[in-house]
Design a protein around this motif. Structure first.
Motif, PDB file in Angstrom:
ATOM      1  N   SER A   6       0.860  -1.166   0.000  1.00 23.98           N
ATOM      2  CA  SER A   6       0.000   0.000   0.000  1.00 23.98           C
ATOM      3  C   SER A   6       0.899   1.220   0.000  1.00 23.98           C
ATOM      4  O   SER A   6       1.192   1.800   1.018  1.00 23.98           O
ATOM      5  N   ARG A  70     -12.883  -5.788  13.585  1.00 25.79           N
ATOM      6  CA  ARG A  70     -12.310  -5.131  14.767  1.00 25.79           C
ATOM      7  C   ARG A  70     -13.233  -4.046  15.285  1.00 25.79           C
ATOM      8  O   ARG A  70     -13.354  -3.841  16.500  1.00 25.79           O
ATOM      9  N   PHE A  90      -4.186  16.309   8.303  1.00 25.68           N
ATOM     10  CA  PHE A  90      -3.244  15.494   7.518  1.00 25.68           C
ATOM     11  C   PHE A  90      -3.703  14.040   7.440  1.00 25.68           C
ATOM     12  O   PHE A  90      -2.951  13.112   7.715  1.00 25.68           O
ATOM     13  N   GLY A  92      -5.460  12.388   9.391  1.00 26.12           N
ATOM     14  CA  GLY A  92      -5.325  11.720  10.672  1.00 26.12           C
ATOM     15  C   GLY A  92      -6.608  10.981  11.029  1.00 26.12           C
ATOM     16  O   GLY A  92      -7.558  10.970  10.254  1.00 26.12           O
ATOM     17  N   ALA A 104     -10.739   5.668  18.692  1.00 20.15           N
ATOM     18  CA  ALA A 104     -10.121   6.348  17.556  1.00 20.15           C
ATOM     19  C   ALA A 104     -10.013   5.369  16.400  1.00 20.15           C
ATOM     20  O   ALA A 104      -9.637   4.218  16.588  1.00 20.15           O
ATOM     21  N   GLY A 106      -8.636   5.014  12.222  1.00 17.07           N
ATOM     22  CA  GLY A 106      -7.791   5.623  11.197  1.00 17.07           C
ATOM     23  C   GLY A 106      -8.608   6.306  10.109  1.00 17.07           C
ATOM     24  O   GLY A 106      -9.814   6.084   9.973  1.00 17.07           O
TER      25      GLY A 106
ATOM     26  N   ASP B 361      -0.859   9.358  14.617  1.00 12.32           N
ATOM     27  CA  ASP B 361      -1.341   8.410  13.620  1.00 12.32           C
ATOM     28  C   ASP B 361      -1.048   8.872  12.198  1.00 12.32           C
ATOM     29  O   ASP B 361      -0.588   8.083  11.371  1.00 12.32           O
ATOM     30  N   ALA B 362      -1.306  10.153  11.916  1.00 10.45           N
ATOM     31  CA  ALA B 362      -1.124  10.633  10.543  1.00 10.45           C
ATOM     32  C   ALA B 362       0.330  10.443  10.101  1.00 10.45           C
ATOM     33  O   ALA B 362       0.593   9.986   8.991  1.00 10.45           O
ATOM     34  N   HIS B 365       1.234   6.581  10.059  1.00  8.47           N
ATOM     35  CA  HIS B 365       0.577   5.883   8.965  1.00  8.47           C
ATOM     36  C   HIS B 365       1.434   5.938   7.705  1.00  8.47           C
ATOM     37  O   HIS B 365       1.418   5.031   6.891  1.00  8.47           O
ATOM     38  N   ARG B 366       2.167   7.017   7.573  1.00  8.22           N
ATOM     39  CA  ARG B 366       3.031   7.158   6.390  1.00  8.22           C
ATOM     40  C   ARG B 366       4.325   6.382   6.547  1.00  8.22           C
ATOM     41  O   ARG B 366       5.135   6.300   5.631  1.00  8.22           O
ATOM     42  N   HIS B 370       0.674   2.420  12.600  1.00 10.14           N
ATOM     43  CA  HIS B 370      -0.395   3.338  12.944  1.00 10.14           C
ATOM     44  C   HIS B 370      -0.119   3.931  14.308  1.00 10.14           C
ATOM     45  O   HIS B 370       0.857   3.574  14.966  1.00 10.14           O
ATOM     46  N   GLU B 395      -0.800  -5.181  14.857  1.00 10.49           N
ATOM     47  CA  GLU B 395      -1.547  -6.316  14.330  1.00 10.49           C
ATOM     48  C   GLU B 395      -0.754  -7.207  13.370  1.00 10.49           C
ATOM     49  O   GLU B 395      -0.848  -8.422  13.420  1.00 10.49           O
ATOM     50  N   TYR B 457       0.498  -4.925   3.521  1.00 12.00           N
ATOM     51  CA  TYR B 457      -0.116  -3.669   3.922  1.00 12.00           C
ATOM     52  C   TYR B 457      -0.200  -3.617   5.427  1.00 12.00           C
ATOM     53  O   TYR B 457      -0.064  -4.637   6.109  1.00 12.00           O
ATOM     54  N   SER B 458      -0.358  -2.426   5.945  1.00  9.70           N
ATOM     55  CA  SER B 458      -0.496  -2.285   7.388  1.00  9.70           C
ATOM     56  C   SER B 458      -1.912  -1.852   7.710  1.00  9.70           C
ATOM     57  O   SER B 458      -2.419  -0.920   7.106  1.00  9.70           O
ATOM     58  N   GLU B 460      -5.149  -0.220   9.686  1.00 13.19           N
ATOM     59  CA  GLU B 460      -5.279   1.127  10.234  1.00 13.19           C
ATOM     60  C   GLU B 460      -5.555   1.106  11.733  1.00 13.19           C
ATOM     61  O   GLU B 460      -5.913   0.087  12.309  1.00 13.19           O
ATOM     62  N   LEU B 461      -5.415   2.287  12.299  1.00 16.00           N
ATOM     63  CA  LEU B 461      -5.669   2.455  13.722  1.00 16.00           C
ATOM     64  C   LEU B 461      -7.143   2.201  14.052  1.00 16.00           C
ATOM     65  O   LEU B 461      -8.027   2.790  13.437  1.00 16.00           O
ATOM     66  N   ILE B 462      -7.382   1.295  14.958  1.00 12.40           N
ATOM     67  CA  ILE B 462      -8.722   1.150  15.537  1.00 12.40           C
ATOM     68  C   ILE B 462      -8.473   0.840  17.000  1.00 12.40           C
ATOM     69  O   ILE B 462      -8.032  -0.249  17.336  1.00 12.40           O
ATOM     70  N   VAL B 463      -8.674   1.805  17.856  1.00 14.09           N
ATOM     71  CA  VAL B 463      -8.289   1.572  19.240  1.00 14.09           C
ATOM     72  C   VAL B 463      -9.224   2.272  20.203  1.00 14.09           C
ATOM     73  O   VAL B 463      -9.737   3.351  19.923  1.00 14.09           O
TER      74      VAL B 463
END
Lengths: 121, 616
Positions: A6, A70, A90, A92, A104, A106, B361-362, B365-366, B370, B395, B457-458, B460-463
């Protein structure tokens, strides 16, 4: 993990180019969730990302795949009422409140969660 | 404690060392599992029940492996297993996978810990455990917090609905623990998992679908939970402000700057007002006597005291085991380690760190990670070992590889930082700033490259972000003590052994030979004199000692900066190496080491070239 890399490019801000949420976003038919008639009439659906801060909304559908699982495990399911708290700059994450708890998610996920407006109590 | 006292009867027979015993060796009918969502207080409960300290923090995922301890009542002794937090037994991450495997192996009894403030979500896992037909006792935890939030849960109605005993508890204060043990005793005394009160929610061991479960939960919640409206407290307001893009940003900045200042202040305070005077007034006279007794020279003197500088012991330059060895660890490093963990433990228990994840995170993520990866990274600033272990909260293996590599390359541990700040700080603030800036930039660039290059792929943040909680002072102190003890136990032999080894190798001429061999590399690429090869190579033992070894070389400030940066990035210390190996496996470790080596010399070389360009 069989998917391609990705190569996330911040300039290329297109949801559908992003492999990690690609499948999820594309496969987000409300068809998987039999829509309640009242919900159908409930008006505009939009991604959680685009909801103004502080607004209460009802979750209509989740992304499919791992992210969806999830989210569901955390209690975010179709029909639940959540409050969007904020969206970070950005690309976020989005912070939301569910049953008095903050969660939170993504950026890509927040665009793949479809919600609809609910009347203020 | 009750649980402890009864255990003496069987000590040695059925219970191994609780910290090293493998789960495999424990028969299922001796196991009691502690199961629950992340961050519901399982580890606190575990400590309460067994007396074995398990690290707990106010964020999900503190327990990524499992802890195991003894729990006895009546005449029997069981092994209590603190299962990693899971939202579901249909695994969505590594911790949940471990949890599912442990639960599926079966147990004599299962304590399902529920967070009263988030009952609905917590019941999902509870149902999954019940569906497996295991004998369950429910600990309805955090009832005090729920009351504060205006949430009333009827424990007896819940017990009736689930068909299992429910005990309201407050693990942090110990409330309800005795009742819990009693309920457990009753539960285990019954023969085999016989059919208990046939409430509608306890069908035979068949698995429901997710939808069915939520339906059952909905009806249970309606019967047992009452929520009364209450006004927003300062805590709610602070919680909301912390994730606001503007207020939250200001708070994050304040927390980072505040933590940094607090660590500097506390660390320097401990050095200047406590440990340095102690070393000079108590240790120095003793060492002077010893030095005189040894005649001021000779092999033993060289190893224990080191060389005298202008006829006197110099803690920073003599380089004996009892002089520099002790001084480096106890006076220069320990205060900063203490200060760092004081601040970190507070932020952890207060619940701030997951909010920081929202802000990072932003950026992360790059880098193929995350936001939650900020927590292992921050832990890595104390010591890389717990940092790398904590990458298990991420994860995917891809994320874990990126995070672990980034930590071992570009996140300096507290020992290295303390020494670097001590050594470079005398030369001026900018020399301290340069290594930090170089490391930060390398961290971003390397992460970006890894993200672009690595396949996969990684996620995304879900927390879940936990509520703010005022940490209990005793809990905080215990945790701090646990961490400092861990540091001392691990570092002391390595520091003292390292100094000894360096002295022996120097005397044998091996360091000089290695220096000659690697001189072209260090001299050509990094612009360092051949003697600097010794410290850089011995950084593999301990990085703080290695920085200490640079001091007597008389390097220019620029050379020192280059050496510190290279030392920080190249070969991990032995402890980090071992944990990297364990976490990544051989092939990934090799890849990680290659990346590390290349990055270190690229960054050090570039820095050297830059310094040469700007002019000395």
């Amino acid at each position: 993990m069989g998917r391609q890399s990705s190569n996330f490019n911040p300039e290329q801000e297109n949801l559908f180019r992003r492999t990690d949420s690609e499948e999820e976003a594309l496969s987000n038919p409300a068809a998987s969730e039999p829509p309640h008639p009242r919900q159908e009439a409930g008006g505009l659906r939009c991604p959680l990302r685009d909801v103004p801060n502080g607004r209460r909304v009802r979750v209509v559908s989740l992304p499919r795949g791992e992210s969806g699982a999830r989210l569901e495990a955390l209690g975010i399911r179709p029909g639940k009422i959540v409050t969007k708290l904020s969206g970070m700059p950005f690309s976020g994450p989005v912070a939301l409140e569910l049953d008095g708890r903050q969660i939170a998610v993504g950026h890509g996920v927040s665009r793949a969660i479809l919600v609809e407006e609910v009347p203020e109590p | 404690m009750k649980a402890e006292a009864g255990c003496r009867a069987c000590r040695g027979s059925c219970c191994g060392n609780p910290l090293v015993a493998e789960l495999r060796g424990i028969p299922c009918n001796r196991r009691i599992l502690l199961v629950g969502n992340p961050n519901v207080g399982k580890s606190v409960l575990f400590t309460r029940l067994t007396g074995v300290h398990a690290i707990s923090s106010n964020y999900p995922g503190t327990t990524v492996g499992f802890s195991e301890g003894r729990l006895a009542f009546g005449n029997s002794c069981f092994h209590l297993i603190d299962v990693p937090g899971a939202y579901t037994l249909d695994p969505t991450n590594e911790a949940e996978d471990v949890a599912r495997r442990i639960v599926d192996e079966g147990a004599e009894a299962v304590i399902v810990v529920l967070d009263s403030t988030a009952l609905e979500r917590n019941l999902y896992l509870a149902l999954q455990v019940l569906e497996r037909g295991l004998p369950v006792v429910v600990a309805l935890n955090m009832v005090d917090e729920a009351r504060h939030k205006g949430i009333a849960v009827d424990a007896s109605a819940l017990a009736e609905a689930l068909g299992v005993p429910v005990v309201p508890t407050v693990a942090v204060t110990g409330q309800g623990i005795n009742e819990l043990v009693r309920a457990l005793e009753e539960r285990t005394r019954r023969a085999a998992p016989e059919a208990h009160s046939p409430a509608e929610t306890t069908p035979p061991a068949t698995l429901r679908s997710a939808e069915e479960r939520w339906l059952v939960i909905g009806s249970v919640i309606q019967r047992v939970q009452r929520v009364t409206h209450r006004h927003h407290t300062w805590r709610d307001k602070l919680e909301d402000a912390s994730v606001d893009r503007i207020w939250g940003g200001l708070i994050a900045l304040a927390v980072i700057l505040g933590s940094y200042s607090a660590i500097r202040l506390l660390g320097e305070g401990l050095i200047d007002h406590l440990l340095d005077p102690l070393a000079n007034r108590l240790l120095l006279p003793l060492l002077e006597k010893l030095s005189a007794a040894l005649g001021g020279e000779g092999l033993l003197h060289h190893i224990l005291i080191g060389r005298l500088v202008d006829g006197a012991i110099d803690f920073e330059q003599s380089f004996g085991m009892l002089t520099t060895g002790l001084y480096v660890e106890f006076v220069m490093v320990l205060p900063y380690v203490t200060a760092f963990y004081t601040v970190l433990s507070f932020l952890e228990d207060f619940g701030y760190l997951p909010r920081l994840a929202v802000f990072f995170d932003a950026l992360l993520h790059r880098l193929g990670l995350h936001g939650f990866a900020i927590i292992p990274t921050l832990l890595g600033l104390g010591c890389n070992v717990p940092g790398i272990l904590a990458t298990r909260v991420l994860e995917s293996p891809r994320e874990r590889f990126i995070a672990a590599t980034l930590i071992s390359v570009a996140v300096p541990c507290a020992g290295l930082q303390a020494m670097a700040v001590g050594v470079l700080g005398d030369l001026g603030g900018r020399y301290v700033l340069i290594p930090y800036a170089v490391l930060a930039v390398s961290w971003v660039i390397l992460g970006r490259i890894l993200h672009l290059v690595l396949p996969g792929y990684s996620p995304e943040l879900i927390v879940e972000i936990p509520p703010y909680r005022l940490p209990s002072p005793s809990g905080l102190l215990l945790k701090l003590w646990f961490r400092i003890k861990g540091f001392l136990l691990e570092a002391t032999p390595l520091v003292l052994g390292g100094v000894l080894l360096v002295n022996l190798l120097t005397m044998a001429g091996i360091v000089q030979a290695a220096a000659r061999l690697t001189a072209p590399l260090f001299q050509g690429v990094l612009g360092l004199p051949p003697e600097a090869a010794g410290p850089l190579l011995l950084g593999i033992l301990r990085k703080d000692v290695a920085v200490g070894m640079l001091v007597p070389l008389g390097l220019s400030p620029q050379q020192l900066v280059v050496a510190v940066v290279t030392l920080a990035m190249t070969f991990p210390c032995i402890a980090t190496f071992i944990v990297l190996w364990r976490e990544l496996g051989g092939r990934r470790l090799a890849a990680s080491m290659g990346i590390m080596f290349f990055t270190a010399f690229a960054a050090g070389g570039l820095l050297h070239a830059l310094f040469s360009l700007v002019g000395r």
